[in-house]
Write an enzyme that holds these catalytic residues in place. Structure first.
Site, short mmCIF file in Angstrom:
data_model
loop_
_atom_site.label_atom_id
_atom_site.label_comp_id
_atom_site.label_asym_id
_atom_site.label_seq_id
_atom_site.Cartn_x
_atom_site.Cartn_y
_atom_site.Cartn_z
N LYS A 200 0.81 -1.23 0.00
CA LYS A 200 0.00 0.00 0.00
C LYS A 200 0.85 1.28 0.00
O LYS A 200 0.44 2.27 -0.60
CB LYS A 200 -0.96 0.01 1.20
CG LYS A 200 -2.11 -0.97 1.02
CD LYS A 200 -2.99 -1.01 2.24
CE LYS A 200 -4.32 -0.36 1.92
NZ LYS A 200 -5.34 -0.66 2.94
N ASP B 156 -9.93 4.02 1.50
CA ASP B 156 -10.12 3.46 2.85
C ASP B 156 -10.85 4.44 3.77
O ASP B 156 -11.78 4.05 4.49
CB ASP B 156 -8.77 3.10 3.47
CG ASP B 156 -8.19 1.82 2.89
OD1 ASP B 156 -8.98 0.95 2.46
OD2 ASP B 156 -6.96 1.68 2.89
#
Ligand code: ATR
Length: 267
Positions: A65, A101
């Protein structure tokens, strides 16, 4: 048919293929969505090769990520703020990086009827997961947003990094003693390795809500602690997972999926 995948290592356990398949079925879209295991050392070359092969987009999970940011020719404001990318979208010459997110968390809180505006909100943990939710939470205008961690320097650094967006008050866990919160969000990875760290008592105000970014077995230690400490309700992070996937799906397909039936099916 356009090809999509979740990339990570390990990735076989990922629920993303199932979630995206369910969204696509409901939207009447034919979808090829796979899980691709990619080692850290191979990320750059694999992304180049996947671009050559014509892949349309990826969800990004651990351990890529953060490192994938360097492979993006363009980053969204959300990704830049989060310091991480969970969604790659093909451009003619490379990859655009986004992060859904934080949006996923805020949407799941709304779905669950959890209000943050005007509330005292605490984030436990100051790693990558915490960093991804700070800007979207500040945007909901809580009365206060406090971040606490074992290592005292990480909350201090985050407080400085987000100072232009609002006040993020840095603490160690023990320095929370005497404070009470309406919403306590667990962004530590403690549940993956063992029990919750020692915390002061009485952090939960009357009627307070607990929310965990983790789900599955990693959620158990936080859930147990929060219930014992008097949280009115405890949510795991499965809803956030589905909501972040929905935001990626909308980005790629121009259709915003109905998340409720998918979340229900996963439970
Ligand atoms: P992630 O991307 O999941 O946030 P990370 O960046 O490695 O992963 O951050 C892990 C977070 O969980 C940190 O806040 C870490 O606290 P420290 O910075 O003090 O180490 C926290 N964490 C991990 N294991 C923990 C444990 N057993 N008790 C308390 N906090 C823990």
């Amino acid at each position: 048919m356009k090809r999509f995948a979740v990339i990570g290592q390990p990735v076989a356990h990922s629920l993303s293929p199932r979630i995206h398949a369910a969204f696509a079925a409901a939207a009447g879209i034919e979808l090829d969505y796979q899980a691709l295991a990619i080692d850290e050392a191979d990320l750059a070359t694999r992304l180049d090769a996947l671009h050559d092969e014509g892949w349309a987009g990826f969800n990004v999970t651990l351990p890529h990520k953060q490192t994938v940011m360097a492979r993006c020719e363009d980053l969204s404001e959300a990704a830049r703020r989060a310091g991480a990318v969970n969604t790659l979208t093909r451009t003619d010459s490379g990859w655009q990086g986004d992060n859904t997110d934080g949006t996923g968390l805020v949407r799941d809180l709304a779905r669950a009827g959890v209000v943050t505006a005007g509330q005292r909100v605490l984030i436990l943990g100051a790693g990558g997961a915490a960093r991804g939710i700070i800007a979207p939470l500040l945007a909901t205008r809580p009365a206060s947003l406090v971040i606490s961690n074992r290592n005292p320097w990480k909350p201090e650094a985050l407080s400085e990094a987000f100072a232009d967006l609002g006040t993020l008050t840095p603490r160690t866990h023990w320095a929370l003693k005497g404070d009470a919160f309406d919403l306590v969000i667990n962004a530590t990875s403690a549940g993956h390795s063992g029990p919750m760290p020692p915390m002061p008592d009485e952090l939960f105000a009357d009627g307070a809500v607990a929310y965990d970014l983790s789900y599955g077995t990693a959620h158990a230690p936080f859930a147990e602690w929060a219930k014992a400490e008097g949280a009115r309700v405890v949510h795991d992070g499965l809803g956030m997972l589905v909501e972040q996937a929905a935001a990626s799906f909308a980005r790629w397909h121009g259709v915003t999926p109905d998340t409720a039936p998918v979340l229900k099916a996963l439970r």
